[in-house]
Design a protein around this motif. Sequence first.
Motif, PDB file in Angstrom:
ATOM      1  N   LYS A 205     -17.907 -61.709 -30.725  1.00  0.00           N
ATOM      2  CA  LYS A 205     -16.472 -62.058 -29.614  1.00  0.00           C
ATOM      3  C   LYS A 205     -16.899 -62.084 -29.017  1.00  0.00           C
ATOM      4  O   LYS A 205     -16.833 -63.030 -27.759  1.00  0.00           O
ATOM      5  CB  LYS A 205     -14.978 -62.138 -30.706  1.00  0.00           C
ATOM      6  N   LYS A 206     -17.141 -61.063 -28.527  1.00  0.00           N
ATOM      7  CA  LYS A 206     -17.593 -59.900 -27.686  1.00  0.00           C
ATOM      8  C   LYS A 206     -18.500 -60.186 -25.974  1.00  0.00           C
ATOM      9  O   LYS A 206     -18.774 -60.988 -25.064  1.00  0.00           O
ATOM     10  CB  LYS A 206     -17.543 -58.497 -27.729  1.00  0.00           C
ATOM     11  N   ILE A 207     -19.576 -60.594 -27.203  1.00  0.00           N
ATOM     12  CA  ILE A 207     -20.470 -61.695 -26.279  1.00  0.00           C
ATOM     13  C   ILE A 207     -20.777 -63.144 -25.979  1.00  0.00           C
ATOM     14  O   ILE A 207     -21.214 -63.079 -24.913  1.00  0.00           O
ATOM     15  CB  ILE A 207     -22.189 -61.323 -27.548  1.00  0.00           C
ATOM     16  N   GLU A 232     -21.556 -71.798 -31.154  1.00  0.00           N
ATOM     17  CA  GLU A 232     -21.399 -71.582 -32.772  1.00  0.00           C
ATOM     18  C   GLU A 232     -21.361 -70.432 -33.050  1.00  0.00           C
ATOM     19  O   GLU A 232     -20.056 -70.343 -33.692  1.00  0.00           O
ATOM     20  CB  GLU A 232     -23.048 -71.478 -32.768  1.00  0.00           C
ATOM     21  N   VAL A 233     -21.104 -69.144 -32.806  1.00  0.00           N
ATOM     22  CA  VAL A 233     -20.983 -67.672 -32.567  1.00  0.00           C
ATOM     23  C   VAL A 233     -18.846 -68.042 -32.704  1.00  0.00           C
ATOM     24  O   VAL A 233     -18.341 -67.164 -33.442  1.00  0.00           O
ATOM     25  CB  VAL A 233     -21.430 -66.604 -32.164  1.00  0.00           C
ATOM     26  N   ARG A 234     -18.887 -68.445 -31.438  1.00  0.00           N
ATOM     27  CA  ARG A 234     -17.200 -68.463 -31.404  1.00  0.00           C
ATOM     28  C   ARG A 234     -16.364 -69.121 -32.304  1.00  0.00           C
ATOM     29  O   ARG A 234     -15.575 -68.567 -33.532  1.00  0.00           O
ATOM     30  CB  ARG A 234     -17.014 -69.153 -30.162  1.00  0.00           C
ATOM     31  N   ASN A 235     -17.140 -70.153 -32.950  1.00  0.00           N
ATOM     32  CA  ASN A 235     -16.636 -71.069 -34.111  1.00  0.00           C
ATOM     33  C   ASN A 235     -16.414 -70.005 -35.169  1.00  0.00           C
ATOM     34  O   ASN A 235     -15.673 -70.673 -36.115  1.00  0.00           O
ATOM     35  CB  ASN A 235     -17.160 -72.462 -33.986  1.00  0.00           C
ATOM     36  N   VAL A 237     -16.303 -66.607 -35.496  1.00  0.00           N
ATOM     37  CA  VAL A 237     -15.680 -65.779 -35.903  1.00  0.00           C
ATOM     38  C   VAL A 237     -14.426 -65.974 -36.365  1.00  0.00           C
ATOM     39  O   VAL A 237     -13.461 -65.643 -36.582  1.00  0.00           O
ATOM     40  CB  VAL A 237     -15.739 -65.058 -34.518  1.00  0.00           C
ATOM     41  N   LYS A 238     -13.843 -67.616 -35.869  1.00  0.00           N
ATOM     42  CA  LYS A 238     -12.658 -68.096 -35.475  1.00  0.00           C
ATOM     43  C   LYS A 238     -12.521 -68.077 -37.754  1.00  0.00           C
ATOM     44  O   LYS A 238     -11.982 -67.942 -37.931  1.00  0.00           O
ATOM     45  CB  LYS A 238     -12.635 -69.490 -35.077  1.00  0.00           C
ATOM     46  N   LYS A 243     -10.119 -67.159 -42.448  1.00  0.00           N
ATOM     47  CA  LYS A 243     -10.895 -67.508 -44.594  1.00  0.00           C
ATOM     48  C   LYS A 243     -10.964 -65.760 -45.432  1.00  0.00           C
ATOM     49  O   LYS A 243     -10.949 -65.884 -46.018  1.00  0.00           O
ATOM     50  CB  LYS A 243     -11.824 -68.107 -44.643  1.00  0.00           C
ATOM     51  N   ASP A 244      -9.932 -65.185 -44.093  1.00  0.00           N
ATOM     52  CA  ASP A 244      -9.712 -63.778 -44.361  1.00  0.00           C
ATOM     53  C   ASP A 244     -11.338 -63.552 -45.392  1.00  0.00           C
ATOM     54  O   ASP A 244     -11.386 -62.759 -46.551  1.00  0.00           O
ATOM     55  CB  ASP A 244      -9.471 -63.696 -46.305  1.00  0.00           C
ATOM     56  N   LEU A 245     -12.488 -63.359 -44.706  1.00  0.00           N
ATOM     57  CA  LEU A 245     -14.042 -63.091 -45.228  1.00  0.00           C
ATOM     58  C   LEU A 245     -14.607 -61.902 -44.810  1.00  0.00           C
ATOM     59  O   LEU A 245     -15.747 -61.462 -44.640  1.00  0.00           O
ATOM     60  CB  LEU A 245     -14.669 -64.262 -44.974  1.00  0.00           C
ATOM     61  N   VAL A 246     -13.624 -61.319 -43.577  1.00  0.00           N
ATOM     62  CA  VAL A 246     -13.950 -60.141 -42.556  1.00  0.00           C
ATOM     63  C   VAL A 246     -14.043 -59.002 -43.765  1.00  0.00           C
ATOM     64  O   VAL A 246     -13.190 -58.316 -43.115  1.00  0.00           O
ATOM     65  CB  VAL A 246     -13.562 -59.875 -40.986  1.00  0.00           C
ATOM     66  N   ARG A 247     -15.113 -58.855 -44.411  1.00  0.00           N
ATOM     67  CA  ARG A 247     -13.953 -57.343 -45.794  1.00  0.00           C
ATOM     68  C   ARG A 247     -15.648 -57.687 -46.053  1.00  0.00           C
ATOM     69  O   ARG A 247     -16.235 -58.095 -46.399  1.00  0.00           O
ATOM     70  CB  ARG A 247     -13.082 -57.412 -46.099  1.00  0.00           C
ATOM     71  N   PHE A 248     -16.083 -55.734 -46.679  1.00  0.00           N
ATOM     72  CA  PHE A 248     -17.026 -55.594 -47.250  1.00  0.00           C
ATOM     73  C   PHE A 248     -17.074 -56.371 -48.938  1.00  0.00           C
ATOM     74  O   PHE A 248     -15.552 -57.028 -49.251  1.00  0.00           O
ATOM     75  CB  PHE A 248     -17.061 -54.339 -47.907  1.00  0.00           C
ATOM     76  N   GLY A 249     -17.832 -56.929 -49.075  1.00  0.00           N
ATOM     77  CA  GLY A 249     -18.411 -57.571 -50.711  1.00  0.00           C
ATOM     78  C   GLY A 249     -18.443 -59.575 -50.492  1.00  0.00           C
ATOM     79  O   GLY A 249     -17.821 -60.063 -52.016  1.00  0.00           O
ATOM     80  N   THR A 250     -18.022 -60.172 -49.548  1.00  0.00           N
ATOM     81  CA  THR A 250     -17.441 -61.371 -49.279  1.00  0.00           C
ATOM     82  C   THR A 250     -18.776 -62.102 -49.221  1.00  0.00           C
ATOM     83  O   THR A 250     -18.920 -63.599 -49.129  1.00  0.00           O
ATOM     84  CB  THR A 250     -16.488 -61.600 -48.484  1.00  0.00           C
TER      85      THR A 250
END
Length: 262
Positions: A205-207, A232-235, A237-238, A243-250
């Motif tokens: 998101k930062k970049i 596309e990166v911005r989309n 990230v959203k 979708k609660d995918l930002v975690r190990f193992g997804t």
Amino acid sequence: MVKIMDSWFTVNQLDDTTFAISEYGHWEKVHSYLLIGEEKAVLIDTGLGIDNIKRITDQLTNLPIIVLTTHVHWDHIGSHGEFKNIYVHKDEEDWLINGIKKLPIEQIRKDVSRDITIPTPKSVSPDTYKPFQGKPTGLLNDGDEIEIGNRKLTIFHTPGHSPGHISIFDNRCGYLFTGDLLYDKTPVYAFFPTTNPTELVQSLKKITDIPKVKKIFGGHNTIGLDASILQEVRNAVKELIEKDLVRFGTGIHKFEGFSVQF
């Protein structure tokens, strides 16, 4: 245009004073980048260390070289020992001095030796390969600016792939060098114990908020991605957050032009 023929490195001239130095004979397909100013030059990363990248930089410039380390992983610090002025983000000073955390030398040597498609120097053996360790010349922080003579570079701390990962913005040319934060073809990863999925997404998101980016240069695969990928990166990230995918193992998450793996 400068043309250099070499047994290991491939040199691509991006403009009059910017060069990509690539190692296509290895599965990592690592790129280092030489940026030449009027007073100094900057080398972004030093490659695998299978062969000596200084042989190439010596042919491209006589100016003093500052090495800026996007992150302390073995495939980006291979020729650090050939240069006097080495800078790293403060959060990875310890890794550079004492070794990469939670990455056994046996695994590194296995990764060094596999899928090599062209002859390597006889002086290099996977059985004895050891990543560079040493004290950096100086430490980098988010927002630092480096002036090399009519060319100013801005440091962005972009952790996630590693704690002290940085991206580097060339204000004159609009080039954003993203190391292992963003590239195409193979997944950007944050699934090792020393990675952090949440920080990686925050860094992506930062970049997307950096103004006037014209081209993106990652540490692997394609040289030079169009800046339109940032939308596309911005989309992405959203979507990952919602979708609660930002975690190990997804697993691997594919988007238009890039993918990430948690």
